[in-house]
Design a protein around this motif. Structure first.
Motif, PDB file in Angstrom:
ATOM      1  N   THR A  87       0.899  -1.029  -0.009  1.00 47.40           N
ATOM      2  CA  THR A  87      -0.100   0.143  -0.013  1.00 47.40           C
ATOM      3  C   THR A  87       0.931   1.203   0.123  1.00 47.40           C
ATOM      4  OG1 THR A  87      -1.685  -0.880   1.295  1.00 47.40           O
ATOM      5  CG2 THR A  87      -1.785   1.216   1.183  1.00 47.40           C
ATOM      6  N   ALA A  88       0.700   2.098  -1.068  1.00 45.30           N
ATOM      7  CA  ALA A  88       1.177   3.583  -1.208  1.00 45.30           C
ATOM      8  C   ALA A  88       0.372   4.245  -0.185  1.00 45.30           C
ATOM      9  CB  ALA A  88       1.427   3.991  -2.326  1.00 45.30           C
ATOM     10  N   ILE A  89       0.794   4.894   0.839  1.00 40.65           N
ATOM     11  CA  ILE A  89       0.173   5.875   1.521  1.00 40.65           C
ATOM     12  C   ILE A  89       0.457   7.202   0.860  1.00 40.65           C
ATOM     13  CG2 ILE A  89      -0.461   6.821   4.093  1.00 40.65           C
ATOM     14  CD1 ILE A  89       0.283   4.014   4.884  1.00 40.65           C
ATOM     15  N   LEU A  90      -0.556   7.977   0.788  1.00 36.31           N
ATOM     16  CA  LEU A  90      -0.626   9.326   0.151  1.00 36.31           C
ATOM     17  C   LEU A  90      -0.902  10.390   1.146  1.00 36.31           C
ATOM     18  CD1 LEU A  90      -2.855   8.481  -2.945  1.00 36.31           C
ATOM     19  CD2 LEU A  90      -0.069   8.067  -2.929  1.00 36.31           C
ATOM     20  N   ASN A  91      -0.508  11.670   0.899  1.00 34.55           N
ATOM     21  CA  ASN A  91      -1.143  12.614   1.766  1.00 34.55           C
ATOM     22  C   ASN A  91      -2.598  13.420   1.382  1.00 34.55           C
ATOM     23  OD1 ASN A  91      -0.419  13.791  -0.802  1.00 34.55           O
ATOM     24  ND2 ASN A  91       0.713  15.580  -0.085  1.00 34.55           N
ATOM     25  N   VAL A  92      -3.060  12.432   0.837  1.00 35.50           N
ATOM     26  CA  VAL A  92      -4.757  12.783   0.614  1.00 35.50           C
ATOM     27  C   VAL A  92      -5.374  11.794   1.066  1.00 35.50           C
ATOM     28  CG1 VAL A  92      -4.245  14.324  -1.384  1.00 35.50           C
ATOM     29  CG2 VAL A  92      -4.486  11.772  -1.649  1.00 35.50           C
ATOM     30  N   SER A  93      -6.771  11.687   1.106  1.00 41.17           N
ATOM     31  CA  SER A  93      -7.761  10.852   1.821  1.00 41.17           C
ATOM     32  C   SER A  93      -8.755  10.583   0.904  1.00 41.17           C
ATOM     33  CB  SER A  93      -7.957  11.074   3.167  1.00 41.17           C
ATOM     34  OG  SER A  93      -9.241  10.319   3.610  1.00 41.17           O
ATOM     35  N   PHE A  94      -9.230   9.403   0.407  1.00 42.16           N
ATOM     36  CA  PHE A  94     -10.188   8.848  -0.464  1.00 42.16           C
ATOM     37  C   PHE A  94     -11.837   9.505   0.609  1.00 42.16           C
ATOM     38  CE2 PHE A  94      -7.249   6.141  -2.126  1.00 42.16           C
ATOM     39  CZ  PHE A  94      -7.484   6.154  -3.451  1.00 42.16           C
ATOM     40  N   THR A  95     -11.699   9.095   1.733  1.00 39.85           N
ATOM     41  CA  THR A  95     -12.646   9.257   2.725  1.00 39.85           C
ATOM     42  C   THR A  95     -12.978  10.876   2.728  1.00 39.85           C
ATOM     43  OG1 THR A  95     -14.125   9.081   4.443  1.00 39.85           O
ATOM     44  CG2 THR A  95     -11.693   9.111   4.947  1.00 39.85           C
ATOM     45  N   CYS A  96     -12.021  11.706   2.954  1.00 32.73           N
ATOM     46  CA  CYS A  96     -12.115  13.195   3.140  1.00 32.73           C
ATOM     47  C   CYS A  96     -11.921  13.878   1.704  1.00 32.73           C
ATOM     48  CB  CYS A  96     -10.631  13.721   3.705  1.00 32.73           C
ATOM     49  SG  CYS A  96     -10.660  12.876   5.440  1.00 32.73           S
ATOM     50  N   HIS A  97     -11.244  13.628   0.717  1.00 33.43           N
ATOM     51  CA  HIS A  97     -11.022  14.290  -0.592  1.00 33.43           C
ATOM     52  C   HIS A  97     -11.676  13.707  -2.170  1.00 33.43           C
ATOM     53  CE1 HIS A  97      -7.291  15.456   2.143  1.00 33.43           C
ATOM     54  NE2 HIS A  97      -8.247  15.896   2.577  1.00 33.43           N
ATOM     55  N   MET A  98     -12.055  12.594  -1.704  1.00 31.93           N
ATOM     56  CA  MET A  98     -12.590  11.763  -3.030  1.00 31.93           C
ATOM     57  C   MET A  98     -13.823  11.006  -2.595  1.00 31.93           C
ATOM     58  SD  MET A  98      -8.959  10.685  -4.879  1.00 31.93           S
ATOM     59  CE  MET A  98      -8.251  10.517  -3.090  1.00 31.93           C
ATOM     60  N   PRO A  99     -14.771  11.431  -1.633  1.00 30.34           N
ATOM     61  CA  PRO A  99     -15.588  10.549  -1.060  1.00 30.34           C
ATOM     62  C   PRO A  99     -16.547   9.711  -2.093  1.00 30.34           C
ATOM     63  CG  PRO A  99     -16.225  12.636  -1.066  1.00 30.34           C
ATOM     64  CD  PRO A  99     -14.896  12.731  -1.528  1.00 30.34           C
ATOM     65  N   ASP A 100     -16.785  10.185  -3.656  1.00 32.08           N
ATOM     66  CA  ASP A 100     -17.660   9.373  -4.440  1.00 32.08           C
ATOM     67  C   ASP A 100     -16.692   8.237  -4.897  1.00 32.08           C
ATOM     68  OD1 ASP A 100     -19.643  10.976  -4.518  1.00 32.08           O
ATOM     69  OD2 ASP A 100     -19.244  11.702  -6.516  1.00 32.08           O
ATOM     70  N   CYS A 101     -15.430   8.237  -4.679  1.00 26.95           N
ATOM     71  CA  CYS A 101     -14.852   6.853  -4.962  1.00 26.95           C
ATOM     72  C   CYS A 101     -15.238   5.913  -4.012  1.00 26.95           C
ATOM     73  CB  CYS A 101     -13.088   6.983  -4.951  1.00 26.95           C
ATOM     74  SG  CYS A 101     -12.647   8.324  -6.022  1.00 26.95           S
ATOM     75  N   LEU A 102     -15.674   6.038  -2.997  1.00 28.47           N
ATOM     76  CA  LEU A 102     -16.002   5.304  -1.792  1.00 28.47           C
ATOM     77  C   LEU A 102     -17.407   4.888  -1.833  1.00 28.47           C
ATOM     78  CD1 LEU A 102     -13.871   5.906   1.301  1.00 28.47           C
ATOM     79  CD2 LEU A 102     -13.316   4.162  -0.448  1.00 28.47           C
ATOM     80  N   GLU A 103     -18.168   5.924  -2.289  1.00 27.08           N
ATOM     81  CA  GLU A 103     -19.788   5.857  -2.219  1.00 27.08           C
ATOM     82  C   GLU A 103     -20.313   5.213  -3.420  1.00 27.08           C
ATOM     83  OE1 GLU A 103     -21.055   9.873  -1.673  1.00 27.08           O
ATOM     84  OE2 GLU A 103     -20.232  10.006   0.383  1.00 27.08           O
ATOM     85  N   MET A 104     -19.651   5.544  -4.645  1.00 30.13           N
ATOM     86  CA  MET A 104     -20.341   5.025  -5.815  1.00 30.13           C
ATOM     87  C   MET A 104     -20.159   3.372  -6.116  1.00 30.13           C
ATOM     88  SD  MET A 104     -20.515   6.785  -9.532  1.00 30.13           S
ATOM     89  CE  MET A 104     -22.414   7.431  -9.328  1.00 30.13           C
TER      90      MET A 104
END
Length: 387
Positions: free
Chosen positions: A266-283
């Protein structure tokens, strides 16, 4: 061309040239079909870019008192406003900042219509209708699912509409093509055309993804032109959100760490899917990463040694703040920048500061190859949200 090395990390960066291409296409559709297309703030509301939008469109659509105020005070024109429910506390602001107000129920219309007549300038009132038909596959985004709270069904409309209702609003699409709209339109006409002679306008909502590659723009223009020929008294409005900023810029992120467990890297990034890209998890949907091959999720568990396959992890404490998986042509390095494509629509409007994770900056890359940073976020932004 965007130079990612000149962009701070993390950062949402819009590209002016790509944005203008979308705006030109949208204006062409509006002009050739003889309709109005307006920007839906629920998908994009970066107000510092509004001067550019005003070169191509005149109005926007709002879903709340705050959005309506943004339209009036920052876009420079009153909003076409719809909300599932208005409250007495916010309706005076809605009234001040709106050119039209659509109600979700006849009860809400009865309650607030008298207040719309208190304005010195006329407010046009409408009612949202529900044709009970949609082709949206994801239940979270389907406004016409059984038991939906959105709109009035045809069996609950009186033969004679109440005085003051001048328009219908119908929203049934989500990132859909013109052929889905054509089928929706048949259902709308079948159920609601008996009321059309009583109306002045009809709003077919959002979800018309006319700027997506492969979208049949000429078919859309033909559908709308034919509808207007059959109902010449109706002013037609579309209010897409994603279409305006589709494929107009990425989210620039950096690799902070690389961890491995049971063969999964896992490459841990300085951004968050849940904070900054929520549609990636919701859709959900898996974003494209520039220079990487998008793979099915199960590949991460079967990858052989020597393959540069990674899961991307967000920098929050939520266990599910990650997505599978991408194949790179090289070993990722700590500090390396990654470009997550098409991250302008439904991102900035949905972001949050969960965990106090650093919020990405917002910027515009201009056609003269200069970067304008609209906003950097600091500790005070997080602190003030908690006060």
């Amino acid at each position: 061309m965007l130079d990612i090395n000149k962009v701070p990390s993390p950062c949402y960066v819009m590209e002016e040239e790509l944005l203008r291409n979308n705006l030109k296409l949208i204006r062409r559709v509006a002009d050739e079909a003889g309709i109005e297309i307006i920007l839906a703030f629920k998908a994009f509301a970066v107000w510092k870019s509004f001067p550019l939008f005003r070169e191509y469109i005149r109005h926007t659509t709002a879903s709340s008192a705050y959005e309506a105020r943004l339209a009036f005070e920052e876009f420079g024109s009153k909003a076409h406003t719809y909300s599932p429910a208005y409250t007495e506390d916010d309706f005076s602001e809605i009234r001040r900042c709106s050119v039209s107000v659509t109600f979700n129920s006849l009860g809400q219309f009865d309650k607030f219509y008298p207040m719309t007549k208190m304005n010195s300038e006329k407010i046009s009132c409408g009612i949202r209708v529900n044709p009970e038909y949609s082709e949206v596959k994801v239940a979270l985004y389907n406004p016409c699912a059984s038991g939906s709270r959105f709109g009035v069904t045809s069996d609950r409309l009186p033969e004679k509409l109440p005085e003051g209702i001048e328009g219908f609003h119908c929203h049934c699409l989500c990132e859909s093509d013109s052929y889905a709209f054509e089928r929706i339109l048949r259902q709308v006409e079948a159920k609601f055309s008996p009321w059309f002679p009583q109306l002045q306008w009809i709003n077919f909502g959002g979800g018309h993804l006319m700027t997506r590659q492969g979208y049949d723009v000429e078919h859309l223009i033909a559908i709308l032109t034919d509808f207007r020929r059959r109902y010449p008294q109706l002013r037609v409005i579309l209010e897409p959100g994603s279409a305006f900023v589709w494929q107009t810029g990425p989210l620039i992120a950096s690799v902070v760490d690389i961890v491995e467990s049971h063969g999964i890297r896992t490459a841990i990034l300085n951004v968050s899917f849940t904070c900054h890209m929520p549609d990636c998890l919701e859709m959900p949907y898996q974003p494209t990463v520039r220079g990487a091959e998008t793979l099915p999720a199960d590949v991460v568990r079967t990858a052989g040694s020597g393959e540069h396959i990674y899961r991307l992890g967000g920098n929050s404490c939520l266990s599910g703040d990650y997505m599978d998986c991408w194949r790179f042509d090289h070993e990722l390095r700590i500090g390396e920048r990654l470009v997550l494509e098409d991250m302008i629509h439904y991102t900035m409007v949905k972001t949050n500061m969960f965990n106090g994770v650093r919020h990405p900056s917002i910027a515009m890359w201009h056609t003269n190859d200069t970067l304008e940073v609209y906003r950097d976020f600091r500790y005070e932004d997080y602190r003030d949200r908690m006060s």
